[in-house]
Design an enzyme around this catalytic site. Structure first.
Site, short mmCIF file in Angstrom:
data_model
loop_
_atom_site.label_atom_id
_atom_site.label_comp_id
_atom_site.label_asym_id
_atom_site.label_seq_id
_atom_site.Cartn_x
_atom_site.Cartn_y
_atom_site.Cartn_z
N ASP A 1 -13.48 19.51 113.86
CA ASP A 1 -12.41 20.47 114.13
C ASP A 1 -11.77 20.20 115.50
O ASP A 1 -12.48 19.91 116.48
CB ASP A 1 -13.04 21.87 114.13
CG ASP A 1 -12.02 22.99 114.14
OD1 ASP A 1 -11.22 23.07 113.22
OD2 ASP A 1 -12.04 23.80 115.09
N GLU B 1 -9.92 16.04 112.85
CA GLU B 1 -8.73 16.86 112.67
C GLU B 1 -7.94 16.75 113.97
O GLU B 1 -8.26 17.39 114.97
CB GLU B 1 -9.12 18.33 112.44
CG GLU B 1 -7.91 19.17 112.08
CD GLU B 1 -7.82 20.53 112.76
OE1 GLU B 1 -7.03 21.37 112.32
OE2 GLU B 1 -8.52 20.75 113.77
C1 NOJ Z 1 -8.56 24.09 112.98
C2 NOJ Z 1 -9.08 24.79 111.78
O1 NOJ Z 1 -8.74 24.04 110.64
C3 NOJ Z 1 -8.48 26.16 111.80
O2 NOJ Z 1 -8.67 26.85 110.60
C4 NOJ Z 1 -9.06 26.90 112.97
O3 NOJ Z 1 -8.44 28.17 113.08
C5 NOJ Z 1 -8.84 26.14 114.28
N1 NOJ Z 1 -9.10 24.73 114.14
C6 NOJ Z 1 -9.76 26.67 115.35
O4 NOJ Z 1 -11.06 26.27 115.10
#
Ligand code: NOJ
Length: 553
Positions: free
Chosen positions: A216, A277
Protein backbone atom coordinates in the site's frame (compact mmCIF):
# COMPACT_ATOMS: atom_id res chain seq x y z
CA UNK A 1 1.42 -25.85 -2.06
CA UNK A 2 1.39 -29.32 -3.55
CA UNK A 3 -0.67 -28.39 -6.60
CA UNK A 4 1.17 -25.19 -7.44
CA UNK A 5 3.73 -25.49 -10.14
CA UNK A 6 7.15 -24.35 -8.92
CA UNK A 7 8.91 -22.48 -11.69
CA UNK A 8 12.63 -22.11 -11.30
CA UNK A 9 13.66 -20.61 -14.62
CA UNK A 10 14.27 -16.86 -14.36
CA UNK A 11 11.86 -15.02 -16.61
CA UNK A 12 9.03 -17.47 -16.20
CA UNK A 13 8.03 -16.77 -12.62
CA UNK A 14 4.27 -17.02 -12.02
CA UNK A 15 3.79 -13.32 -11.29
CA UNK A 16 5.04 -12.27 -14.73
CA UNK A 17 1.90 -13.53 -16.45
CA UNK A 18 -0.61 -14.22 -13.66
CA UNK A 19 -4.22 -13.10 -13.59
CA UNK A 20 -4.69 -11.86 -10.02
CA UNK A 21 -8.19 -11.36 -8.62
CA UNK A 22 -8.60 -8.72 -5.95
CA UNK A 23 -10.84 -9.70 -3.06
CA UNK A 24 -12.16 -6.87 -0.94
CA UNK A 25 -12.89 -9.06 2.09
CA UNK A 26 -15.65 -6.97 3.64
CA UNK A 27 -17.69 -7.17 0.43
CA UNK A 28 -16.92 -10.59 -1.02
CA UNK A 29 -18.87 -13.18 1.01
CA UNK A 30 -20.14 -13.09 4.57
CA UNK A 31 -20.25 -16.43 6.40
CA UNK A 32 -21.01 -14.96 9.84
CA UNK A 33 -24.05 -13.04 8.60
CA UNK A 34 -23.15 -9.75 10.30
CA UNK A 35 -23.27 -7.82 7.01
CA UNK A 36 -19.48 -7.66 6.59
CA UNK A 37 -17.63 -10.25 4.51
CA UNK A 38 -15.06 -12.51 6.18
CA UNK A 39 -12.36 -15.13 5.65
CA UNK A 40 -14.66 -18.17 6.03
CA UNK A 41 -16.88 -16.50 3.42
CA UNK A 42 -13.91 -16.33 1.04
CA UNK A 43 -13.07 -20.00 1.66
CA UNK A 44 -16.66 -20.98 0.91
CA UNK A 45 -16.55 -19.28 -2.50
CA UNK A 46 -13.09 -20.31 -3.72
CA UNK A 47 -14.54 -22.81 -6.14
CA UNK A 48 -16.19 -19.99 -8.07
CA UNK A 49 -12.77 -18.37 -8.52
CA UNK A 50 -11.27 -21.66 -9.62
CA UNK A 51 -14.06 -21.93 -12.21
CA UNK A 52 -13.44 -18.36 -13.30
CA UNK A 53 -9.84 -19.35 -14.01
CA UNK A 54 -7.67 -16.92 -12.03
CA UNK A 55 -4.12 -17.73 -10.94
CA UNK A 56 -4.00 -15.83 -7.67
CA UNK A 57 -6.04 -13.76 -5.26
CA UNK A 58 -4.98 -10.57 -3.52
CA UNK A 59 -6.84 -9.79 -0.30
CA UNK A 60 -7.26 -6.19 0.83
CA UNK A 61 -6.41 -5.87 4.56
CA UNK A 62 -8.09 -8.17 7.08
CA UNK A 63 -5.66 -7.46 9.95
CA UNK A 64 -6.74 -6.05 13.32
CA UNK A 65 -8.08 -2.57 12.72
CA UNK A 66 -10.62 -0.07 14.02
CA UNK A 67 -11.80 0.10 10.36
CA UNK A 68 -11.59 3.88 10.07
CA UNK A 69 -10.35 3.35 6.49
CA UNK A 70 -11.84 -0.09 5.83
CA UNK A 71 -8.81 -1.91 7.25
CA UNK A 72 -6.10 0.30 5.70
CA UNK A 73 -5.59 1.47 9.28
CA UNK A 74 -3.83 -1.48 10.91
CA UNK A 75 -3.57 -1.78 14.70
CA UNK A 76 -1.90 -5.21 14.77
CA UNK A 77 -0.05 -6.41 11.68
CA UNK A 78 0.20 -9.98 12.96
CA UNK A 79 -3.41 -10.81 13.67
CA UNK A 80 -6.80 -11.03 11.96
CA UNK A 81 -9.54 -8.59 12.89
CA UNK A 82 -12.41 -10.43 14.62
CA UNK A 83 -14.72 -8.96 11.95
CA UNK A 84 -13.01 -11.20 9.41
CA UNK A 85 -12.27 -14.26 11.57
CA UNK A 86 -9.10 -15.61 13.14
CA UNK A 87 -5.58 -16.54 12.12
CA UNK A 88 -6.81 -20.15 11.98
CA UNK A 89 -9.47 -19.03 9.45
CA UNK A 90 -6.71 -17.39 7.45
CA UNK A 91 -4.64 -20.59 7.39
CA UNK A 92 -7.68 -22.60 6.31
CA UNK A 93 -8.39 -20.12 3.50
CA UNK A 94 -4.74 -20.09 2.39
CA UNK A 95 -4.52 -23.89 2.29
CA UNK A 96 -7.87 -24.17 0.50
CA UNK A 97 -6.69 -21.68 -2.15
CA UNK A 98 -3.37 -23.47 -2.59
CA UNK A 99 -5.15 -26.82 -2.87
CA UNK A 100 -7.02 -25.34 -5.84
CA UNK A 101 -3.79 -24.03 -7.42
CA UNK A 102 -4.61 -20.43 -6.50
CA UNK A 103 -1.83 -18.30 -4.99
CA UNK A 104 -2.52 -15.84 -2.20
CA UNK A 105 -1.21 -12.28 -1.97
CA UNK A 106 -1.93 -10.17 1.11
CA UNK A 107 -2.00 -6.41 1.55
CA UNK A 108 0.80 -4.80 3.54
CA UNK A 109 0.21 -1.27 4.81
CA UNK A 110 3.64 0.13 5.73
CA UNK A 111 3.20 3.87 5.19
CA UNK A 112 1.05 4.37 8.26
CA UNK A 113 -0.57 2.46 11.09
CA UNK A 114 -3.83 2.99 12.93
CA UNK A 115 -3.76 5.46 15.78
CA UNK A 116 -4.76 2.44 17.90
CA UNK A 117 -1.46 0.66 17.14
CA UNK A 118 0.47 0.10 20.37
CA UNK A 119 3.42 2.12 19.03
CA UNK A 120 1.26 5.16 18.37
CA UNK A 121 -0.40 4.90 21.76
CA UNK A 122 3.08 4.80 23.33
CA UNK A 123 4.13 7.78 21.22
CA UNK A 124 1.18 9.83 22.47
CA UNK A 125 2.16 9.18 26.07
CA UNK A 126 5.88 9.77 25.51
CA UNK A 127 7.68 13.10 25.46
CA UNK A 128 8.73 15.08 22.38
CA UNK A 129 12.09 13.82 21.17
CA UNK A 130 11.60 10.34 22.70
CA UNK A 131 12.33 7.09 20.83
CA UNK A 132 8.57 6.33 20.94
CA UNK A 133 7.79 9.53 19.01
CA UNK A 134 10.63 8.85 16.58
CA UNK A 135 8.72 5.92 15.05
CA UNK A 136 6.23 8.41 13.59
CA UNK A 137 6.61 11.91 12.14
CA UNK A 138 6.09 14.30 15.05
CA UNK A 139 7.11 17.94 14.69
CA UNK A 140 6.71 21.17 16.63
CA UNK A 141 4.15 23.53 15.13
CA UNK A 142 4.83 26.95 13.66
CA UNK A 143 3.61 30.22 15.15
CA UNK A 144 4.36 31.78 18.51
CA UNK A 145 3.02 28.86 20.50
CA UNK A 146 3.30 26.11 17.94
CA UNK A 147 -0.36 26.57 17.12
CA UNK A 148 0.11 26.30 13.33
CA UNK A 149 0.84 23.03 11.50
CA UNK A 150 4.50 22.42 10.55
CA UNK A 151 3.73 22.84 6.83
CA UNK A 152 0.83 23.33 4.38
CA UNK A 153 0.39 19.74 3.16
CA UNK A 154 -3.18 18.56 2.51
CA UNK A 155 -4.41 15.07 3.31
CA UNK A 156 -5.43 12.77 0.44
CA UNK A 157 -8.83 12.49 2.12
CA UNK A 158 -9.26 16.28 2.43
CA UNK A 159 -8.31 18.75 5.18
CA UNK A 160 -4.81 19.24 6.60
CA UNK A 161 -2.13 16.53 6.87
CA UNK A 162 -1.19 17.34 10.50
CA UNK A 163 -2.95 16.78 13.81
CA UNK A 164 -1.93 18.41 17.08
CA UNK A 165 -1.70 16.25 20.20
CA UNK A 166 -2.30 17.02 23.84
CA UNK A 167 0.86 16.35 25.82
CA UNK A 168 1.00 14.40 29.08
CA UNK A 169 0.76 17.66 31.08
CA UNK A 170 -2.58 18.48 29.39
CA UNK A 171 -1.28 21.28 27.13
CA UNK A 172 -1.49 21.35 23.30
CA UNK A 173 1.82 20.07 22.01
CA UNK A 174 3.44 18.61 18.90
CA UNK A 175 1.80 17.71 15.59
CA UNK A 176 1.93 14.36 13.76
CA UNK A 177 1.75 13.76 10.03
CA UNK A 178 -1.03 11.72 8.40
CA UNK A 179 -1.17 11.57 4.60
CA UNK A 180 -4.58 9.94 4.93
CA UNK A 181 -7.10 10.07 7.78
CA UNK A 182 -6.24 11.58 11.15
CA UNK A 183 -6.47 8.01 12.49
CA UNK A 184 -3.63 6.91 10.15
CA UNK A 185 -0.33 8.38 11.44
CA UNK A 186 2.63 7.99 9.05
CA UNK A 187 5.63 5.97 10.18
CA UNK A 188 9.08 7.53 9.97
CA UNK A 189 10.85 5.22 7.56
CA UNK A 190 14.22 6.83 8.22
CA UNK A 191 14.06 5.07 11.60
CA UNK A 192 15.81 1.67 11.59
CA UNK A 193 13.44 0.37 14.24
CA UNK A 194 10.50 0.81 11.82
CA UNK A 195 12.43 -1.03 9.11
CA UNK A 196 13.26 -3.93 11.41
CA UNK A 197 9.64 -4.22 12.55
CA UNK A 198 8.40 -4.53 8.98
CA UNK A 199 11.03 -7.13 8.11
CA UNK A 200 9.61 -9.15 10.94
CA UNK A 201 6.01 -8.58 9.75
CA UNK A 202 6.97 -9.72 6.24
CA UNK A 203 8.47 -12.89 7.69
CA UNK A 204 5.39 -13.51 9.80
CA UNK A 205 3.19 -13.79 6.69
CA UNK A 206 5.82 -15.44 4.49
CA UNK A 207 6.29 -18.13 7.13
CA UNK A 208 2.53 -18.76 7.04
CA UNK A 209 2.87 -19.39 3.29
CA UNK A 210 1.64 -16.29 1.49
CA UNK A 211 2.86 -15.90 -2.09
CA UNK A 212 3.38 -12.18 -1.98
CA UNK A 213 2.36 -8.73 -0.87
CA UNK A 214 0.52 -5.85 -2.44
CA UNK A 215 2.31 -2.87 -0.88
CA UNK A 216 0.00 0.00 0.00
CA UNK A 217 1.16 3.56 -0.80
CA UNK A 218 4.50 2.27 -2.05
CA UNK A 219 5.35 5.77 -3.29
CA UNK A 220 4.71 7.61 -0.02
CA UNK A 221 6.94 6.10 2.64
CA UNK A 222 9.81 8.60 2.41
CA UNK A 223 9.18 12.34 2.71
CA UNK A 224 11.48 15.01 1.33
CA UNK A 225 14.07 16.31 3.81
CA UNK A 226 12.89 19.41 5.61
CA UNK A 227 9.21 18.72 4.73
CA UNK A 228 8.93 21.79 2.45
CA UNK A 229 5.54 23.38 1.72
CA UNK A 230 3.74 22.10 -1.38
CA UNK A 231 0.48 23.10 -3.06
CA UNK A 232 -0.90 20.60 -5.58
CA UNK A 233 -2.69 21.80 -8.72
CA UNK A 234 -6.47 22.24 -8.28
CA UNK A 235 -7.34 19.26 -10.51
CA UNK A 236 -4.79 16.88 -8.94
CA UNK A 237 -5.71 13.22 -8.43
CA UNK A 238 -5.86 12.48 -4.74
CA UNK A 239 -3.04 9.93 -4.81
CA UNK A 240 -0.75 12.31 -6.68
CA UNK A 241 -0.61 10.39 -9.97
CA UNK A 242 -0.34 13.44 -12.20
CA UNK A 243 2.27 15.51 -10.42
CA UNK A 244 6.03 15.49 -10.46
CA UNK A 245 8.33 16.30 -7.55
CA UNK A 246 5.79 16.11 -4.74
CA UNK A 247 7.63 16.11 -1.37
CA UNK A 248 5.59 13.17 -0.05
CA UNK A 249 5.25 11.07 -3.23
CA UNK A 250 7.85 9.17 -5.20
CA UNK A 251 10.93 10.21 -3.21
CA UNK A 252 14.08 8.28 -4.15
CA UNK A 253 14.63 6.96 -0.63
CA UNK A 254 11.83 4.40 -1.01
CA UNK A 255 13.95 2.27 -3.33
CA UNK A 256 16.37 1.16 -0.60
CA UNK A 257 13.43 -0.22 1.35
CA UNK A 258 12.26 -2.31 -1.59
CA UNK A 259 15.76 -3.59 -2.32
CA UNK A 260 15.92 -4.75 1.28
CA UNK A 261 12.53 -6.48 0.99
CA UNK A 262 13.47 -8.05 -2.35
CA UNK A 263 16.45 -9.72 -0.67
CA UNK A 264 14.29 -10.88 2.19
CA UNK A 265 11.67 -12.47 -0.10
CA UNK A 266 14.42 -14.14 -2.11
CA UNK A 267 15.36 -16.17 0.98
CA UNK A 268 12.02 -17.99 0.58
CA UNK A 269 11.13 -20.59 -2.03
CA UNK A 270 8.25 -20.29 -4.50
CA UNK A 271 8.93 -16.96 -6.21
CA UNK A 272 7.26 -14.79 -3.58
CA UNK A 273 6.47 -11.38 -5.03
CA UNK A 274 5.90 -7.72 -4.18
CA UNK A 275 3.45 -5.55 -6.08
CA UNK A 276 3.65 -1.82 -5.40
CA UNK A 277 0.73 0.56 -5.27
CA UNK A 278 2.52 3.64 -6.60
CA UNK A 279 0.66 6.47 -8.32
CA UNK A 280 3.37 8.27 -10.27
CA UNK A 281 3.35 10.88 -13.03
CA UNK A 282 4.99 8.80 -15.77
CA UNK A 283 5.46 5.18 -16.72
CA UNK A 284 9.20 5.82 -16.87
CA UNK A 285 9.17 6.70 -13.20
CA UNK A 286 6.80 3.85 -12.34
CA UNK A 287 9.24 1.40 -13.93
CA UNK A 288 11.86 2.40 -11.35
CA UNK A 289 9.77 0.52 -8.77
CA UNK A 290 10.34 -2.76 -10.63
CA UNK A 291 14.03 -2.67 -11.43
CA UNK A 292 15.48 -6.20 -11.11
CA UNK A 293 16.41 -5.86 -7.43
CA UNK A 294 13.25 -4.03 -6.27
CA UNK A 295 9.58 -4.93 -6.49
CA UNK A 296 8.41 -7.60 -8.90
CA UNK A 297 5.33 -5.78 -10.11
CA UNK A 298 3.74 -2.40 -9.75
CA UNK A 299 0.22 -1.41 -10.74
CA UNK A 300 0.03 0.27 -14.12
CA UNK A 301 -2.21 3.16 -13.09
CA UNK A 302 -1.27 5.02 -16.27
CA UNK A 303 -3.24 2.33 -18.11
CA UNK A 304 -6.11 2.41 -15.64
CA UNK A 305 -6.46 6.19 -16.00
CA UNK A 306 -6.43 6.15 -19.82
CA UNK A 307 -9.78 7.24 -21.27
CA UNK A 308 -11.69 5.23 -23.89
CA UNK A 309 -9.69 6.60 -26.79
CA UNK A 310 -7.88 4.46 -29.35
CA UNK A 311 -4.81 6.68 -29.86
CA UNK A 312 -4.30 7.14 -26.12
CA UNK A 313 -4.68 3.42 -25.49
CA UNK A 314 -2.20 2.51 -28.22
CA UNK A 315 0.26 4.98 -26.70
CA UNK A 316 -0.08 3.78 -23.15
CA UNK A 317 0.26 0.12 -24.16
CA UNK A 318 3.34 0.89 -26.26
CA UNK A 319 4.91 2.98 -23.49
CA UNK A 320 4.13 0.39 -20.85
CA UNK A 321 5.74 -2.41 -22.82
CA UNK A 322 8.77 -0.19 -23.56
CA UNK A 323 9.29 1.20 -20.07
CA UNK A 324 8.70 -1.98 -18.09
CA UNK A 325 10.51 -4.00 -20.75
CA UNK A 326 13.55 -1.72 -20.39
CA UNK A 327 13.97 -2.83 -16.77
CA UNK A 328 13.16 -6.48 -17.46
CA UNK A 329 9.80 -6.39 -15.69
CA UNK A 330 6.38 -7.41 -16.95
CA UNK A 331 3.79 -4.72 -17.26
CA UNK A 332 0.70 -5.16 -15.15
CA UNK A 333 -2.71 -4.20 -16.48
CA UNK A 334 -5.61 -3.10 -14.33
CA UNK A 335 -8.95 -1.44 -14.97
CA UNK A 336 -10.71 -1.46 -11.59
CA UNK A 337 -9.96 -1.66 -7.88
CA UNK A 338 -11.47 -0.57 -4.55
CA UNK A 339 -10.27 3.04 -4.97
CA UNK A 340 -11.61 3.95 -8.41
CA UNK A 341 -15.00 4.19 -10.10
CA UNK A 342 -15.74 0.74 -11.56
CA UNK A 343 -14.75 0.62 -15.22
CA UNK A 344 -18.27 -0.40 -16.33
CA UNK A 345 -19.24 3.12 -15.27
CA UNK A 346 -15.99 5.07 -15.59
CA UNK A 347 -15.51 4.35 -19.29
CA UNK A 348 -18.84 6.06 -20.08
CA UNK A 349 -18.28 9.12 -17.89
CA UNK A 350 -18.98 12.39 -19.66
CA UNK A 351 -17.51 14.63 -16.95
CA UNK A 352 -14.12 14.92 -15.31
CA UNK A 353 -14.01 12.78 -12.21
CA UNK A 354 -10.61 12.87 -10.48
CA UNK A 355 -9.57 9.61 -8.85
CA UNK A 356 -11.00 9.34 -5.34
CA UNK A 357 -13.91 11.75 -5.87
CA UNK A 358 -16.43 9.02 -6.67
CA UNK A 359 -19.94 9.43 -8.04
CA UNK A 360 -23.14 9.95 -6.07
CA UNK A 361 -26.77 10.97 -6.34
CA UNK A 362 -25.92 14.61 -7.09
CA UNK A 363 -23.17 14.00 -9.67
CA UNK A 364 -24.28 15.63 -12.95
CA UNK A 365 -24.38 13.76 -16.27
CA UNK A 366 -24.71 10.13 -15.10
CA UNK A 367 -23.02 7.75 -17.53
CA UNK A 368 -25.17 5.53 -19.77
CA UNK A 369 -25.02 2.00 -18.25
CA UNK A 370 -25.33 0.17 -21.59
CA UNK A 371 -22.43 2.11 -23.12
CA UNK A 372 -20.43 1.61 -19.94
CA UNK A 373 -20.96 -2.15 -19.92
CA UNK A 374 -20.15 -2.54 -23.63
CA UNK A 375 -16.93 -0.57 -23.19
CA UNK A 376 -16.00 -2.43 -20.03
CA UNK A 377 -16.40 -5.79 -21.75
CA UNK A 378 -14.35 -4.56 -24.71
CA UNK A 379 -11.69 -3.04 -22.45
CA UNK A 380 -11.28 -6.30 -20.55
CA UNK A 381 -11.14 -8.28 -23.80
CA UNK A 382 -8.32 -6.01 -24.90
CA UNK A 383 -6.54 -6.11 -21.54
CA UNK A 384 -6.54 -9.89 -21.18
CA UNK A 385 -4.80 -10.23 -24.54
CA UNK A 386 -1.83 -8.12 -23.43
CA UNK A 387 1.49 -9.65 -22.35
CA UNK A 388 2.10 -9.33 -18.62
CA UNK A 389 0.07 -9.80 -15.48
CA UNK A 390 -3.55 -8.66 -15.22
CA UNK A 391 -5.49 -7.63 -12.14
CA UNK A 392 -9.24 -8.10 -11.84
CA UNK A 393 -11.37 -6.52 -9.13
CA UNK A 394 -14.16 -8.58 -7.57
CA UNK A 395 -17.47 -8.01 -9.32
CA UNK A 396 -16.05 -6.82 -12.63
CA UNK A 397 -16.51 -10.38 -13.92
CA UNK A 398 -20.23 -9.74 -13.40
CA UNK A 399 -20.06 -6.39 -15.20
CA UNK A 400 -21.00 -4.58 -12.00
CA UNK A 401 -21.39 -0.82 -12.40
CA UNK A 402 -20.54 1.73 -9.72
CA UNK A 403 -23.35 1.96 -7.14
CA UNK A 404 -24.21 5.61 -7.77
CA UNK A 405 -27.25 6.10 -5.56
CA UNK A 406 -25.98 5.18 -2.09
CA UNK A 407 -27.88 7.40 0.36
CA UNK A 408 -25.70 9.76 2.39
CA UNK A 409 -26.45 8.09 5.71
CA UNK A 410 -24.81 4.83 4.60
CA UNK A 411 -21.54 6.36 3.40
CA UNK A 412 -18.38 5.21 5.15
CA UNK A 413 -15.39 6.46 3.17
CA UNK A 414 -13.35 8.96 5.25
CA UNK A 415 -13.15 11.14 2.13
CA UNK A 416 -16.90 11.82 2.43
CA UNK A 417 -16.57 12.96 6.04
CA UNK A 418 -13.33 14.91 5.70
CA UNK A 419 -14.70 16.91 2.76
CA UNK A 420 -18.14 17.42 4.35
CA UNK A 421 -19.78 15.52 1.53
CA UNK A 422 -18.08 17.50 -1.25
CA UNK A 423 -16.39 14.34 -2.56
CA UNK A 424 -18.39 11.08 -2.44
CA UNK A 425 -15.29 8.91 -2.17
CA UNK A 426 -15.05 5.22 -2.93
CA UNK A 427 -18.06 3.49 -1.38
CA UNK A 428 -19.71 3.09 -4.79
CA UNK A 429 -17.18 0.46 -5.92
CA UNK A 430 -17.21 -1.39 -2.59
CA UNK A 431 -20.79 -2.64 -2.33
CA UNK A 432 -21.12 -6.35 -1.37
CA UNK A 433 -21.26 -8.79 -4.28
CA UNK A 434 -24.48 -10.33 -5.60
CA UNK A 435 -24.17 -14.14 -5.68
CA UNK A 436 -27.79 -15.28 -5.96
CA UNK A 437 -30.61 -13.32 -7.54
CA UNK A 438 -33.34 -14.57 -5.20
CA UNK A 439 -31.58 -14.78 -1.84
CA UNK A 440 -31.27 -12.32 1.06
CA UNK A 441 -28.50 -9.77 0.35
CA UNK A 442 -28.25 -11.50 -3.05
CA UNK A 443 -26.54 -14.45 -1.35
CA UNK A 444 -23.77 -12.32 0.17
CA UNK A 445 -24.90 -13.94 3.44
CA UNK A 446 -27.97 -15.64 4.85
CA UNK A 447 -29.24 -12.80 7.01
CA UNK A 448 -29.81 -10.11 4.40
CA UNK A 449 -27.52 -7.63 6.18
CA UNK A 450 -25.09 -5.61 4.10
CA UNK A 451 -22.69 -2.92 5.35
CA UNK A 452 -23.48 -0.86 2.23
CA UNK A 453 -26.91 -1.16 0.59
CA UNK A 454 -26.97 -3.26 -2.60
CA UNK A 455 -28.91 -1.68 -5.48
CA UNK A 456 -32.16 -3.62 -6.07
CA UNK A 457 -31.46 -3.82 -9.80
CA UNK A 458 -28.40 -5.99 -9.10
CA UNK A 459 -30.65 -9.08 -9.46
CA UNK A 460 -29.58 -9.21 -13.09
CA UNK A 461 -25.90 -9.14 -12.15
CA UNK A 462 -26.13 -11.99 -9.63
CA UNK A 463 -23.61 -14.72 -10.29
CA UNK A 464 -26.22 -17.50 -10.50
CA UNK A 465 -28.21 -15.50 -13.07
CA UNK A 466 -25.06 -14.93 -15.13
CA UNK A 467 -24.02 -18.56 -14.82
CA UNK A 468 -27.22 -19.52 -16.60
CA UNK A 469 -26.67 -17.05 -19.45
CA UNK A 470 -24.06 -17.83 -22.14
CA UNK A 471 -23.99 -14.16 -23.19
CA UNK A 472 -23.31 -12.85 -19.65
CA UNK A 473 -20.23 -10.92 -18.64
CA UNK A 474 -19.27 -13.86 -16.40
CA UNK A 475 -19.39 -16.22 -19.39
CA UNK A 476 -17.20 -13.77 -21.33
CA UNK A 477 -14.60 -13.56 -18.54
CA UNK A 478 -14.41 -17.36 -18.25
CA UNK A 479 -13.92 -17.69 -21.98
CA UNK A 480 -11.30 -14.93 -22.09
CA UNK A 481 -9.32 -16.47 -19.24
CA UNK A 482 -9.45 -19.95 -20.77
CA UNK A 483 -8.33 -18.78 -24.22
CA UNK A 484 -5.66 -16.50 -22.68
CA UNK A 485 -4.25 -19.51 -20.83
CA UNK A 486 -4.45 -21.79 -23.89
CA UNK A 487 -2.52 -19.29 -26.04
CA UNK A 488 -0.10 -18.14 -23.32
CA UNK A 489 -1.05 -14.47 -23.78
CA UNK A 490 0.48 -13.59 -20.38
CA UNK A 491 4.00 -13.87 -21.79
CA UNK A 492 5.72 -13.05 -25.05
CA UNK A 493 5.32 -9.93 -27.12
CA UNK A 494 2.81 -8.39 -29.47
CA UNK A 495 2.95 -7.22 -33.08
CA UNK A 496 0.96 -4.07 -33.85
CA UNK A 497 -1.54 -4.10 -36.69
CA UNK A 498 -3.19 -1.17 -38.42
CA UNK A 499 -6.98 -1.45 -38.56
CA UNK A 500 -7.72 2.28 -38.58
CA UNK A 501 -7.30 5.29 -36.30
CA UNK A 502 -10.24 4.37 -34.06
CA UNK A 503 -9.02 0.87 -33.32
CA UNK A 504 -6.45 -0.83 -31.17
CA UNK A 505 -5.23 -3.88 -33.09
CA UNK A 506 -2.36 -6.29 -32.62
CA UNK A 507 -1.37 -9.90 -33.10
CA UNK A 508 -0.48 -12.43 -30.40
CA UNK A 509 0.96 -15.43 -32.25
CA UNK A 510 -1.80 -16.78 -34.46
CA UNK A 511 -4.48 -14.72 -32.72
CA UNK A 512 -5.47 -11.21 -33.82
CA UNK A 513 -6.99 -8.73 -31.41
CA UNK A 514 -9.11 -5.79 -32.51
CA UNK A 515 -10.98 -3.25 -30.39
CA UNK A 516 -13.30 -0.76 -32.05
CA UNK A 517 -13.41 2.58 -30.20
CA UNK A 518 -14.88 4.53 -33.11
CA UNK A 519 -18.43 5.37 -34.11
CA UNK A 520 -18.95 2.90 -36.99
CA UNK A 521 -18.46 -0.88 -37.25
CA UNK A 522 -15.04 -2.11 -38.43
CA UNK A 523 -14.86 -4.90 -41.01
CA UNK A 524 -12.88 -8.03 -40.19
CA UNK A 525 -10.74 -9.72 -42.87
CA UNK A 526 -12.78 -12.09 -45.09
CA UNK A 527 -11.00 -15.18 -43.73
CA UNK A 528 -11.43 -14.29 -40.05
CA UNK A 529 -12.88 -16.77 -37.57
CA UNK A 530 -13.84 -15.15 -34.27
CA UNK A 531 -12.60 -16.95 -31.14
CA UNK A 532 -14.05 -14.59 -28.55
CA UNK A 533 -16.07 -11.42 -28.87
CA UNK A 534 -16.96 -8.92 -26.16
CA UNK A 535 -20.44 -8.65 -27.72
CA UNK A 536 -22.37 -11.10 -29.84
CA UNK A 537 -22.64 -9.81 -33.43
CA UNK A 538 -23.96 -10.91 -36.79
CA UNK A 539 -21.99 -10.47 -40.02
CA UNK A 540 -18.33 -9.64 -40.44
CA UNK A 541 -17.95 -6.23 -38.78
CA UNK A 542 -16.92 -5.53 -35.20
CA UNK A 543 -19.55 -3.29 -33.61
CA UNK A 544 -18.81 0.03 -31.93
CA UNK A 545 -17.40 -0.39 -28.40
CA UNK A 546 -16.60 -4.06 -28.96
CA UNK A 547 -13.38 -6.09 -29.11
CA UNK A 548 -12.67 -9.49 -30.66
CA UNK A 549 -9.99 -12.16 -30.72
CA UNK A 550 -9.90 -13.93 -34.08
CA UNK A 551 -7.76 -16.19 -36.25
CA UNK A 552 -7.33 -16.22 -40.01
CA UNK A 553 -7.80 -19.30 -42.17
C1 NOJ B 1 -4.43 3.00 -0.82
C2 NOJ B 1 -5.54 2.05 -0.58
O1 NOJ B 1 -5.80 1.33 -1.74
C3 NOJ B 1 -6.70 2.89 -0.12
O2 NOJ B 1 -7.90 2.17 -0.09
C4 NOJ B 1 -6.37 3.46 1.22
O3 NOJ B 1 -7.39 4.34 1.64
C5 NOJ B 1 -5.05 4.25 1.18
N1 NOJ B 1 -4.03 3.56 0.42
C6 NOJ B 1 -4.52 4.46 2.57
O4 NOJ B 1 -4.03 3.28 3.09
Amino acid sequence: MAQLEQIAAPGSEWWRSAVIYQIYPRSFADASGDGIGDLPGITSRLDSLKELGVDAIWLSPFMTSPQKDAGYDVADYRDVDPLFGTLADFDIMLNAAHARGIRVVVDLVPNHSSDQHVWFQQALKAAPGSPERARYIFRDGKGENGELPPNNWESVFGGGMWERVIEADGTPGQWYLHIFDVSQPDFDWTNEEVREEFRSILRFWLDRGVDGFRVDVAHGMIKKDGLPDYTPPADADSMGGGEDDVPYWGQDGVHDIYRDWHRLLAEYDGDRALCGEAWLPTLKKTALWVRPDEMHQTFNFGYLMTPWDAAELRDVIRNSLDEFGAVGAPSTWVLSNHDVVRHATRLALTIDNPQGDGIGPKTPGKPDPAIGLARARAATTLMLALPGSAYLYQGEELGLPEAMEIPDEFRQDPTWFRTNGERYGRDGCRVPLPWEADAPAFGFNETGLSWLPQPTEWTTYARDAEEADPTSTLALYKELLAVRREHGFGSGSLVWEDAGDDTVAFQRGAVHVLANLGSTPVALPADATVLVSSQPFEGASVPVDAAVWYVKA
